[in-house]
Scaffold this motif. Sequence first.
Motif, PDB file in Angstrom:
ATOM      1  N   GLY A 335     -25.327  46.171  40.507  1.00 47.91           N
ATOM      2  CA  GLY A 335     -25.773  47.491  40.424  1.00 47.91           C
ATOM      3  C   GLY A 335     -26.980  47.513  41.003  1.00 47.91           C
ATOM      4  O   GLY A 335     -27.352  48.537  41.701  1.00 47.91           O
ATOM      5  N   ARG A 336     -28.042  46.556  40.807  1.00 43.27           N
ATOM      6  CA  ARG A 336     -29.448  46.555  41.234  1.00 43.27           C
ATOM      7  C   ARG A 336     -29.586  46.881  42.734  1.00 43.27           C
ATOM      8  O   ARG A 336     -30.207  47.526  43.194  1.00 43.27           O
ATOM      9  N   GLU A 337     -28.617  46.100  43.360  1.00 49.18           N
ATOM     10  CA  GLU A 337     -28.572  45.913  44.817  1.00 49.18           C
ATOM     11  C   GLU A 337     -27.703  47.046  45.516  1.00 49.18           C
ATOM     12  O   GLU A 337     -27.371  47.122  46.751  1.00 49.18           O
ATOM     13  N   GLY A 338     -27.197  48.074  44.828  1.00 54.59           N
ATOM     14  CA  GLY A 338     -26.422  48.975  45.321  1.00 54.59           C
ATOM     15  C   GLY A 338     -25.096  48.914  45.695  1.00 54.59           C
ATOM     16  O   GLY A 338     -24.533  49.435  46.509  1.00 54.59           O
ATOM     17  N   LEU A 339     -24.518  47.650  45.320  1.00 56.46           N
ATOM     18  CA  LEU A 339     -23.147  47.150  45.708  1.00 56.46           C
ATOM     19  C   LEU A 339     -21.880  47.732  44.875  1.00 56.46           C
ATOM     20  O   LEU A 339     -20.900  47.973  45.159  1.00 56.46           O
ATOM     21  N   VAL A 340     -22.368  48.175  43.565  1.00 55.19           N
ATOM     22  CA  VAL A 340     -21.361  48.522  42.613  1.00 55.19           C
ATOM     23  C   VAL A 340     -22.043  50.061  41.984  1.00 55.19           C
ATOM     24  O   VAL A 340     -23.222  49.774  41.378  1.00 55.19           O
ATOM     25  N   ALA A 341     -21.341  50.753  41.654  1.00 52.97           N
ATOM     26  CA  ALA A 341     -21.841  52.007  40.676  1.00 52.97           C
ATOM     27  C   ALA A 341     -21.540  51.680  39.330  1.00 52.97           C
ATOM     28  O   ALA A 341     -20.461  51.076  39.003  1.00 52.97           O
ATOM     29  N   ILE A 342     -22.478  52.035  38.448  1.00 58.71           N
ATOM     30  CA  ILE A 342     -22.575  51.765  36.975  1.00 58.71           C
ATOM     31  C   ILE A 342     -22.303  53.147  36.301  1.00 58.71           C
ATOM     32  O   ILE A 342     -23.045  54.089  36.740  1.00 58.71           O
ATOM     33  N   ALA A 343     -21.337  53.269  35.474  1.00 55.49           N
ATOM     34  CA  ALA A 343     -21.256  54.190  34.635  1.00 55.49           C
ATOM     35  C   ALA A 343     -20.687  54.011  33.250  1.00 55.49           C
ATOM     36  O   ALA A 343     -19.682  53.246  33.336  1.00 55.49           O
ATOM     37  N   ASP A 344     -21.009  54.670  32.272  1.00 56.48           N
ATOM     38  CA  ASP A 344     -20.354  54.246  30.871  1.00 56.48           C
ATOM     39  C   ASP A 344     -19.414  55.434  30.266  1.00 56.48           C
ATOM     40  O   ASP A 344     -18.478  55.131  29.607  1.00 56.48           O
ATOM     41  N   THR A 345     -19.917  56.801  30.629  1.00 56.14           N
ATOM     42  CA  THR A 345     -19.113  57.934  29.985  1.00 56.14           C
ATOM     43  C   THR A 345     -17.926  58.172  30.657  1.00 56.14           C
ATOM     44  O   THR A 345     -18.081  58.015  31.704  1.00 56.14           O
ATOM     45  N   PRO A 346     -16.932  58.735  30.440  1.00 53.14           N
ATOM     46  CA  PRO A 346     -15.815  59.179  31.092  1.00 53.14           C
ATOM     47  C   PRO A 346     -16.366  60.175  32.185  1.00 53.14           C
ATOM     48  O   PRO A 346     -15.760  60.077  33.204  1.00 53.14           O
ATOM     49  N   ALA A 347     -17.128  61.197  31.916  1.00 52.32           N
ATOM     50  CA  ALA A 347     -17.500  62.051  32.921  1.00 52.32           C
ATOM     51  C   ALA A 347     -18.322  61.307  34.100  1.00 52.32           C
ATOM     52  O   ALA A 347     -18.058  61.752  35.138  1.00 52.32           O
ATOM     53  N   ASP A 348     -19.151  60.388  33.676  1.00 49.40           N
ATOM     54  CA  ASP A 348     -19.901  59.612  34.627  1.00 49.40           C
ATOM     55  C   ASP A 348     -19.122  58.686  35.340  1.00 49.40           C
ATOM     56  O   ASP A 348     -19.350  58.494  36.731  1.00 49.40           O
ATOM     57  N   PHE A 349     -18.063  58.144  34.608  1.00 48.04           N
ATOM     58  CA  PHE A 349     -17.251  57.433  35.416  1.00 48.04           C
ATOM     59  C   PHE A 349     -16.300  57.775  36.276  1.00 48.04           C
ATOM     60  O   PHE A 349     -16.373  57.559  37.635  1.00 48.04           O
ATOM     61  N   VAL A 350     -16.146  59.324  36.100  1.00 44.76           N
ATOM     62  CA  VAL A 350     -15.233  59.992  37.227  1.00 44.76           C
ATOM     63  C   VAL A 350     -16.005  60.444  38.123  1.00 44.76           C
ATOM     64  O   VAL A 350     -15.484  60.330  39.404  1.00 44.76           O
ATOM     65  N   ALA A 351     -17.437  60.781  38.012  1.00 46.33           N
ATOM     66  CA  ALA A 351     -18.313  61.116  38.801  1.00 46.33           C
ATOM     67  C   ALA A 351     -18.596  60.123  39.975  1.00 46.33           C
ATOM     68  O   ALA A 351     -18.531  60.464  41.187  1.00 46.33           O
ATOM     69  N   ALA A 352     -18.851  59.059  39.512  1.00 43.76           N
ATOM     70  CA  ALA A 352     -18.689  57.857  40.265  1.00 43.76           C
ATOM     71  C   ALA A 352     -17.835  57.544  41.083  1.00 43.76           C
ATOM     72  O   ALA A 352     -17.821  57.198  42.377  1.00 43.76           O
ATOM     73  N   ALA A 353     -16.691  57.536  40.564  1.00 44.10           N
ATOM     74  CA  ALA A 353     -15.358  57.544  41.333  1.00 44.10           C
ATOM     75  C   ALA A 353     -15.136  58.432  42.649  1.00 44.10           C
ATOM     76  O   ALA A 353     -14.781  58.120  43.685  1.00 44.10           O
ATOM     77  N   LEU A 354     -15.256  59.785  42.303  1.00 50.84           N
ATOM     78  CA  LEU A 354     -15.597  60.541  43.078  1.00 50.84           C
ATOM     79  C   LEU A 354     -16.463  60.363  44.347  1.00 50.84           C
ATOM     80  O   LEU A 354     -16.363  60.690  45.577  1.00 50.84           O
ATOM     81  N   ARG A 355     -17.775  60.020  43.988  1.00 50.84           N
ATOM     82  CA  ARG A 355     -18.692  59.565  44.855  1.00 50.84           C
ATOM     83  C   ARG A 355     -18.156  58.422  45.899  1.00 50.84           C
ATOM     84  O   ARG A 355     -18.301  58.290  46.981  1.00 50.84           O
ATOM     85  N   ALA A 356     -17.725  57.549  45.135  1.00 55.66           N
ATOM     86  CA  ALA A 356     -17.070  56.380  45.971  1.00 55.66           C
ATOM     87  C   ALA A 356     -15.899  56.627  46.972  1.00 55.66           C
ATOM     88  O   ALA A 356     -15.680  55.784  47.928  1.00 55.66           O
ATOM     89  N   LEU A 357     -15.333  57.684  46.529  1.00 64.24           N
ATOM     90  CA  LEU A 357     -14.341  57.969  47.554  1.00 64.24           C
ATOM     91  C   LEU A 357     -14.608  58.691  48.782  1.00 64.24           C
ATOM     92  O   LEU A 357     -14.072  58.944  49.832  1.00 64.24           O
ATOM     93  N   GLN A 358     -16.123  59.202  48.851  1.00 66.53           N
ATOM     94  CA  GLN A 358     -16.818  59.586  50.121  1.00 66.53           C
ATOM     95  C   GLN A 358     -17.057  58.514  51.041  1.00 66.53           C
ATOM     96  O   GLN A 358     -17.657  57.532  50.761  1.00 66.53           O
ATOM     97  N   PRO A 359     -16.593  58.768  52.563  1.00 69.88           N
ATOM     98  CA  PRO A 359     -16.582  57.261  53.498  1.00 69.88           C
ATOM     99  C   PRO A 359     -18.212  57.487  54.131  1.00 69.88           C
ATOM    100  O   PRO A 359     -18.213  56.893  55.032  1.00 69.88           O
ATOM    101  N   SER A 360     -19.172  58.124  53.762  1.00 67.64           N
ATOM    102  CA  SER A 360     -20.178  58.583  54.483  1.00 67.64           C
ATOM    103  C   SER A 360     -20.942  57.287  54.847  1.00 67.64           C
ATOM    104  O   SER A 360     -21.483  57.130  55.956  1.00 67.64           O
TER     105      SER A 360
END
Length: 410
Positions: A335-360
Amino acid sequence: MSNLEQDRSAPRRDRDRDRDRDVDPPRALADYDLVCLSHLRWDFVYQRPQHLLSRCARARRVFFVEEPVRGDSVPRLECSRRDCGVTVVVPHLPGDLDDDETEMLLRCLVDDLLADQRLTHYVLWYYTPMALGFTGHLAPLATVYDCMDELSAFWGAPRALCERERDLLRTADLVFTGGRSLYEAKRALRPGAHLFPSSIDVPHFRRARARQSEPPDQAALGRPRLGYFGVIDERIDLDLLAAAADLRPDFTFVMVGPVAKIDPAALPCRPNIHYLGQKPYAELPAYIAGWDVALMPFARNESTRFISPTKTPEYLASGRPVVATSIRDVVDPYGREGLVAIADTPADFVAAALRALQPSRRAEWLQQVDAFLARGSWDRTWAQMESLIGAAVRANRAAGSPRIDPCSTT
């Protein structure tokens, strides 16, 4: 017990002849053999023990002794050699034994294994401290404790586990730990412990970056797909999984792996959650190739306090963005090196997944991933471990450590 005694009374020349025909002398293969005592089944999931010991078996004989199977009326050992060179040893015991009787029979069976295989120059490698109860009388060339989990935090842990682990930490020639959190915890009891975090078989998992045929049980599932592979047990946050599935019914959640130590009926049942069961290690890249995001929805509890998931670098080598809960050994370094998104609550987890789907940033992210993964490998990890073991064996030989002839134990 009578069968074991009858076996020992067989004509010595017949047993010697059989051994000469079936088993190569240990000195012809390497300076020592290795006997591993494990609480895990070799064929359960392919993880740290399999990666390390299959490499060890390239140079010497390796015997992987599993926990006993209960129910046979006659105590016996079932031995089978795997393609990687490891011989898997499964003790079969009657089902009505108490702890003392179990350890007495296991001691006899291990003694028989050492005698039958002419294991006179061997290293003991422990994954479970509970095995001290039936191996403490042995005198190996060296003793290794590869501590890959905090077993005392797992459901159903034996009451004697903590005491036996303290003994093993004190007496082992070498202590290896599978993650930084575990290393820091054990270092207090064994200052000379060595940190060997999870490594990665990059070529195997990198196959997931290429186009390939979808496995039939996954091909028809909807997209985007968010996947997990591994054991599904008390370490998985089932409430988080269910809530995320409810928040995004358009997401497909794919769970690959066996269910262990929890009631399958407790698994959240949703139209967009699919449990595909256990898959062979060789097939995992084909499943991951069909995912858009890889998940590590671990619960934050005592059983995950010290884990260092091997799947983290495996997901990354597969080229899939990863969303994980805040497991300490995932947060630092991934997480510290920006390789993995970290999220604990359902809303944050889903939001992180949505960002991960963006290929930018995908190309830049993959460059970071590959640079990180280049720092280590299972080959390098085993080479470092093997060097330490060799030094311990030489030191013990130089010190004239007493040995016990396994053929003479009773």
